[in-house]
Design an enzyme around this catalytic site. Structure first.
Site, mmCIF file in Angstrom:
data_model
loop_
_atom_site.group_PDB
_atom_site.id
_atom_site.type_symbol
_atom_site.label_atom_id
_atom_site.label_comp_id
_atom_site.label_asym_id
_atom_site.label_seq_id
_atom_site.Cartn_x
_atom_site.Cartn_y
_atom_site.Cartn_z
ATOM 1 N N ASP A 1 13.304 34.986 58.749
ATOM 2 C CA ASP A 1 11.904 34.894 59.192
ATOM 3 C C ASP A 1 11.677 35.623 60.511
ATOM 4 O O ASP A 1 12.485 35.521 61.435
ATOM 5 C CB ASP A 1 11.525 33.426 59.421
ATOM 6 C CG ASP A 1 10.952 32.765 58.183
ATOM 7 O OD1 ASP A 1 10.629 33.479 57.212
ATOM 8 O OD2 ASP A 1 10.831 31.525 58.192
ATOM 9 N N GLU B 1 4.515 35.685 57.989
ATOM 10 C CA GLU B 1 3.380 34.903 57.503
ATOM 11 C C GLU B 1 2.073 35.639 57.746
ATOM 12 O O GLU B 1 1.885 36.251 58.801
ATOM 13 C CB GLU B 1 3.297 33.553 58.246
ATOM 14 C CG GLU B 1 4.475 32.633 58.002
ATOM 15 C CD GLU B 1 4.338 31.297 58.735
ATOM 16 O OE1 GLU B 1 3.239 30.978 59.238
ATOM 17 O OE2 GLU B 1 5.351 30.584 58.806
ATOM 18 N N ASP C 1 12.364 29.877 59.850
ATOM 19 C CA ASP C 1 12.085 29.342 61.184
ATOM 20 C C ASP C 1 11.821 27.833 61.110
ATOM 21 O O ASP C 1 11.600 27.196 62.143
ATOM 22 C CB ASP C 1 10.948 30.104 61.879
ATOM 23 C CG ASP C 1 9.623 29.997 61.152
ATOM 24 O OD1 ASP C 1 9.590 29.432 60.045
ATOM 25 O OD2 ASP C 1 8.624 30.496 61.700
ATOM 26 N N SER C 2 11.901 27.274 59.896
ATOM 27 C CA SER C 2 11.949 25.814 59.746
ATOM 28 C C SER C 2 13.122 25.247 60.534
ATOM 29 O O SER C 2 13.186 24.032 60.761
ATOM 30 C CB SER C 2 12.069 25.436 58.264
ATOM 31 O OG SER C 2 13.137 26.126 57.651
ATOM 32 N N GLU D 1 3.222 29.189 49.594
ATOM 33 C CA GLU D 1 3.475 27.809 50.021
ATOM 34 C C GLU D 1 2.239 26.939 49.784
ATOM 35 O O GLU D 1 1.151 27.230 50.285
ATOM 36 C CB GLU D 1 3.879 27.781 51.501
ATOM 37 C CG GLU D 1 4.153 26.374 52.018
ATOM 38 C CD GLU D 1 4.974 26.323 53.296
ATOM 39 O OE1 GLU D 1 5.420 27.373 53.798
ATOM 40 O OE2 GLU D 1 5.180 25.189 53.795
ATOM 41 N N LYS E 1 10.856 38.231 56.575
ATOM 42 C CA LYS E 1 9.664 37.579 56.031
ATOM 43 C C LYS E 1 8.674 37.329 57.157
ATOM 44 O O LYS E 1 9.069 36.979 58.266
ATOM 45 C CB LYS E 1 10.035 36.250 55.353
ATOM 46 C CG LYS E 1 8.837 35.455 54.842
ATOM 47 C CD LYS E 1 9.240 34.364 53.846
ATOM 48 C CE LYS E 1 9.741 33.085 54.446
ATOM 49 N NZ LYS E 1 8.778 32.400 55.332
HETATM 50 O O1 KIV Z 1 10.930 28.510 57.354
HETATM 51 C C1 KIV Z 1 11.070 28.207 56.147
HETATM 52 O O2 KIV Z 1 11.946 27.413 55.760
HETATM 53 C C2 KIV Z 1 10.154 28.821 55.181
HETATM 54 C C3 KIV Z 1 10.167 28.301 53.769
HETATM 55 C C4 KIV Z 1 9.665 26.900 53.723
HETATM 56 C C5 KIV Z 1 9.438 29.190 52.833
HETATM 57 O O3 KIV Z 1 9.420 29.696 55.544
HETATM 58 NA NA NA Z 2 9.281 29.990 57.779
#
Ligand code: KIV
Ligand code: NA
Length: 268
Positions: free
Chosen positions: A87, A118, A44-45, A184, A116
């Site tokens: 994510d 958090e 989600d970056s 992280e 994934k």
């Molecule tokens: O969203 C993302 O790119 C991430 C990584 C930095 C682990 O969660």
């Molecule tokens: Na992320």
């Protein structure tokens, strides 16, 4: 043939580190897989590096499904397609119900292999529910970008109490059925201790070299990040003639365990 979880486990059993990299579209995914990346993360970056937001919070589930579809189309055309993690965006895992629905969309519509999410103890029942349905899950501990409005970009595990909490959370996520864990910006010594204690792969970002593998944001390693790239990252375009070669250099340094070095530590 697409990589499976068992292929990643074999790579690790052979003593090889896992090279993971974010990707957001078909050509990025194709070239990353062609360059030897083991795991593509549709992070989600993308809210920041693709959409231009200042945090990951505005990213929608529709956005994540869409970008996962793009990534998997390109990935599928590579000689050795990578394993693909997507994510769960902010708030999509607010309840077990919504997390199951979101994971279902990322896998069924997006084609993700794993999702994934958090969080520490909060996500234990969510991971348990996903695991029971056969959904591979990756946890994400340490700095949690989805909690930035409440906690800021805060490094965790620096004092003894928070280090113990992080260690306990890592064990709890594995116990709940997580198949992988991202750490992280966790102090390198703690990341090493967690990696040794868990049987699932631990992928580090800004967490030192003693994890099962590394992950970075594609835009950071290509030097095209909007604004300042994080300290734990590295521009792999220096000295390389192409994007493919730069990704290849990243993969080679992760496998050789020459990246990260002490200049990339943030959490000490
Ligand atoms: O969203 C993302 O790119 C991430 C990584 C930095 C682990 O969660
Ligand atoms: Na992320």
């Amino acid at each position: 043939m697409r990589k499976r979880l068992s292929n990643l486990q074999k790579t690790l059993a052979d003593g090889e580190a896992l090279a993971c990299l974010t990707a957001y579209d078909a050509s990025q995914a194709y070239w990353a897989a062609q360059s030897g990346v083991d795991v593509l993360l549709v992070g989600d970056s993308l809210g920041m590096v693709v959409q231009g937001h200042s945090t990951t919070l505005p990213v929608s589930l529709d956005n994540m499904v869409y970008h996962t579809q793009l990534v998997q189309r390109g990935n599928a055309q590579a000689q050795h397609p990578a394993y693909c993690i997507a994510d769960l965006p902010f708030m999509s895992d607010a309840t077990i119900e919504s997390a199951l629905q979101a994971a279902g969309r990322l896998m069924k519509e997006g084609g993700a292999n794993m999702v994934k999410l958090e969080g520490a103890q909060r996500v234990v029942p969510i991971i348990r529910a996903l695991a029971q349905l056969g959904v591979p899950v990756c946890g994400h501990l340490g700095l949690l970008p989805q909690s930035v409005e409440k906690h800021g970009y805060k490094v965790q595990g620096k004092d003894a109490v928070s280090a113990q909490a992080l260690f306990d959370a890592a064990l709890a996520l594995q116990e709940a059925g997580a198949d992988m864990l991202v750490l992280e910006c966790v102090p390198a010594g703690l990341a090493q201790k967690i990696t040794a204690a868990l049987s699932i792969p631990v992928i580090g970002i800004g967490s030192g070299v003693h994890t099962s593998g590394q992950v970075l944001v594609l835009h950071d390693i290509l030097g095209v990040t909007l604004g300042k790239a994080p300290k734990f990252s590295k521009n792999f375009m220096f000295g390389q003639g192409s994007i493919q070669a730069a990704i290849g250099a990243y993969v080679a340094q992760v496998k050789a365990r020459t990246f990260p070095d002490s200049s990339h530590l943030v959490a000490e």
